[in-house]
Design an enzyme around this catalytic site. Structure first.
Site, PDB file in Angstrom:
ATOM      1  N   HIS A 136       0.871  -1.191   0.000  1.00 49.34           N
ATOM      2  CA  HIS A 136       0.000   0.000   0.000  1.00 49.34           C
ATOM      3  C   HIS A 136       0.907   1.241   0.000  1.00 49.34           C
ATOM      4  O   HIS A 136       0.955   1.996   0.968  1.00 49.34           O
ATOM      5  CB  HIS A 136      -0.901  -0.040   1.235  1.00 49.34           C
ATOM      6  CG  HIS A 136      -2.089   0.871   1.169  1.00 49.34           C
ATOM      7  ND1 HIS A 136      -2.392   1.637   0.064  1.00 49.34           N
ATOM      8  CD2 HIS A 136      -3.064   1.141   2.087  1.00 49.34           C
ATOM      9  CE1 HIS A 136      -3.503   2.334   0.303  1.00 49.34           C
ATOM     10  NE2 HIS A 136      -3.926   2.054   1.518  1.00 49.34           N
ATOM     11  N   GLN A 139      -0.335   4.943   0.821  1.00 44.58           N
ATOM     12  CA  GLN A 139      -0.613   5.182   2.239  1.00 44.58           C
ATOM     13  C   GLN A 139       0.682   5.432   3.008  1.00 44.58           C
ATOM     14  O   GLN A 139       0.749   6.324   3.860  1.00 44.58           O
ATOM     15  CB  GLN A 139      -1.343   3.964   2.833  1.00 44.58           C
ATOM     16  CG  GLN A 139      -1.634   4.105   4.313  1.00 44.58           C
ATOM     17  CD  GLN A 139      -2.704   5.141   4.602  1.00 44.58           C
ATOM     18  OE1 GLN A 139      -3.775   5.077   4.048  1.00 44.58           O
ATOM     19  NE2 GLN A 139      -2.413   6.102   5.478  1.00 44.58           N
ATOM     20  N   ASP A 227      -2.579  -1.648  12.333  1.00 43.60           N
ATOM     21  CA  ASP A 227      -3.619  -1.770  11.306  1.00 43.60           C
ATOM     22  C   ASP A 227      -4.569  -2.872  11.752  1.00 43.60           C
ATOM     23  O   ASP A 227      -4.275  -3.618  12.704  1.00 43.60           O
ATOM     24  CB  ASP A 227      -2.938  -2.108   9.955  1.00 43.60           C
ATOM     25  CG  ASP A 227      -3.883  -2.067   8.762  1.00 43.60           C
ATOM     26  OD1 ASP A 227      -5.016  -1.556   8.896  1.00 43.60           O
ATOM     27  OD2 ASP A 227      -3.487  -2.555   7.683  1.00 43.60           O
ATOM     28  N   ARG A 295      -3.410  11.853   2.746  1.00 44.93           N
ATOM     29  CA  ARG A 295      -3.636  11.050   1.532  1.00 44.93           C
ATOM     30  C   ARG A 295      -3.921  11.967   0.346  1.00 44.93           C
ATOM     31  O   ARG A 295      -3.466  11.730  -0.759  1.00 44.93           O
ATOM     32  CB  ARG A 295      -4.827  10.081   1.734  1.00 44.93           C
ATOM     33  CG  ARG A 295      -4.595   8.956   2.725  1.00 44.93           C
ATOM     34  CD  ARG A 295      -3.486   8.007   2.304  1.00 44.93           C
ATOM     35  NE  ARG A 295      -3.675   7.410   0.998  1.00 44.93           N
ATOM     36  CZ  ARG A 295      -4.449   6.362   0.729  1.00 44.93           C
ATOM     37  NH1 ARG A 295      -5.090   5.754   1.711  1.00 44.93           N
ATOM     38  NH2 ARG A 295      -4.552   5.871  -0.501  1.00 44.93           N
TER      39      ARG A 295
HETATM   40  N1  NVA Z   1      -4.486  -3.790   5.625  1.00 46.82           N
HETATM   41  C1  NVA Z   1      -5.741  -3.147   5.314  1.00 46.82           C
HETATM   42  C2  NVA Z   1      -5.517  -1.742   4.907  1.00 46.82           C
HETATM   43  C3  NVA Z   1      -6.770  -0.978   4.587  1.00 46.82           C
HETATM   44  C4  NVA Z   1      -6.511   0.414   4.100  1.00 46.82           C
HETATM   45  C5  NVA Z   1      -6.453  -3.932   4.236  1.00 46.82           C
HETATM   46  O1  NVA Z   1      -5.778  -4.370   3.295  1.00 46.82           O
HETATM   47  O2  NVA Z   1      -7.656  -4.117   4.327  1.00 46.82           O
HETATM   48  N1   CP Z   2      -6.350   3.819   4.357  1.00 37.83           N
HETATM   49  C1   CP Z   2      -7.054   3.547   3.245  1.00 37.83           C
HETATM   50  O1   CP Z   2      -6.512   3.141   2.210  1.00 37.83           O
HETATM   51  O2   CP Z   2      -8.375   3.781   3.385  1.00 37.83           O
HETATM   52  P1   CP Z   2      -9.518   3.347   2.372  1.00 37.83           P
HETATM   53  O3   CP Z   2      -9.605   1.846   2.420  1.00 37.83           O
HETATM   54  O4   CP Z   2     -10.763   3.999   2.915  1.00 37.83           O
HETATM   55  O5   CP Z   2      -9.166   3.822   1.000  1.00 37.83           O
END
Ligand code: NVA
Ligand code: CP
Length: 312
Positions: A136, A139, A227, A295
């Site tokens: 990600h 982020q 997380d 973001r």
């Molecule tokens: N680790 C989480 C991050 C969400 C922004 C997911 O992948 O659902």
């Molecule tokens: N943190 C993040 O990526 O949030 P969303 O899943 O809401 O995009």
């Protein structure tokens, strides 16, 4: 004069942190900081469009790209698997080729990272990873921007990651190696980050340590972050994971073991009472709303660089 399609321009992608050099990444952070503090009003996306393919839910990523593209003079177009033919089996390669004829950039959030790699291979416009099961990166750049907003240059700082060795953890590991900060990762056995990300950081001599004890990880940390225990796509493992991660909750007691000025980050959405207590996420050390705001600024910087050809 029509805006040239991306097919006519050289392009680059942002699939992982390492796709920008360290110097470019710091320049990108500076650009985002100028955007955050109101010192940027150019419109490098004038007449340009971003396609956004979402195979998973999103609040922040969708809104920050959409609003960010508009603020830069362009437009963003939300595509969900219910609406586009990719959901009915149209090949990713064909989707990439077709979208490249309409838009100047493609953002994708999906499950398999390989799908993003394939999209990028066939697209002739920049592809941006908006989250995969593996990483990600957008982020993590927003998180680094937030650390710098509150604590100055991230180089030399120590970040503690507590909990699941998931997509977020992998991108933190890559960022630590790339940007030069220390990272302590505390995960229960069986939930370690991706071994290739760990090995790559190790090969670069990064100060990244994988630990089992969250207290050891936060000792001396400037930043504490966590997380959800079950990421998108892992919902059926929720109960099993809640047991595995029970000792990995970020609560007031754990925060107190970090440095007194430590900030708390969470990419959101958060589950209060699971990976973090309300006391911490809603408390004075939490900067999660700045992090969410960032973001927008970092997304704009990424789009300005990749789609607007703003030099870094
Ligand atoms: N680790 C989480 C991050 C969400 C922004 C997911 O992948 O659902
Ligand atoms: N943190 C993040 O990526 O949030 P969303 O899943 O809401 O995009």
């Amino acid at each position: 004069m029509p805006v040239p399609t991306g097919a006519e321009r050289p392009h680059r992608d942002f699939l992982n942190i390492g796709d920008f050099s360290p110097a470019e990444t710091f320049a990108l952070l500076d650009l985002a900081e100028r955007m955050r503090t109101g010192g940027y009003d150019a419109r490098p996306l004038a007449g340009k469009a971003l396609a956004m393919l979402f195979m998973k839910s999103s609040t922040r990523t969708r809104m920050s790209f959409e609003v960010g593209a508009i603020q830069l003079g362009g437009s963003a177009h939300f595509l969900s698997p219910r609406d586009v033919q990719i959901g009915r089996g149209e090949p990713i390669a064909d989707t990439a080729r077709v979208l490249s004829r309409y838009v100047q950039g493609i953002m994708i959030r999906t499950f398999a990272h390989q799908d993003v790699v394939e999209l990028a291979e066939y697209a002739t416009v920049p592809v941006i990873n908006g989250l995969t099961d593996l990483s990600h990166p957008c982020q993590i750049l927003a998180d680094v921007l937030t650390v710098q907003q509150h604590q100055g240059d991230i180089r030399g700082k120590t970040v503690a990651w507590i909990g699941d060795g998931n997509n977020m953890a992998n991108s933190w590991i890559e960022a630590a190696a790339h940007l030069g900060f220390a990272l302590r990762v505390a995960c229960p056995e069986g939930y370690d980050p991706d071994p290739e990300f760990l090995a790559a950081a190790d090969a670069r001599g990064a100060d990244v340590r994988l630990l089992r004890d969250p207290r050891e990880a936060v000792d001396g940390a400037d930043v504490v972050t966590t997380d959800v225990w079950a990421s998108m796509g892992q919902e059926e493992e929720q109960a099993k994971r809640a047991m595995a991660f029970a000792l990995y909750q970020v609560d007031g007691e754990l925060m107190a073991k970090a440095r007194s000025h430590a900030i708390f980050l969470h990419c959101l959405p958060a589950h209060r009472g699971e990976e973090v207590t309300a006391e911490v996420i809603d408390g004075p050390q939490s900067v999660v709303w700045d992090e969410a705001e960032n973001r927008l600024h970092i997304q704009k910087a990424i789009m300005a660089a990749l789609m607007g050809h703003v030099p870094l």
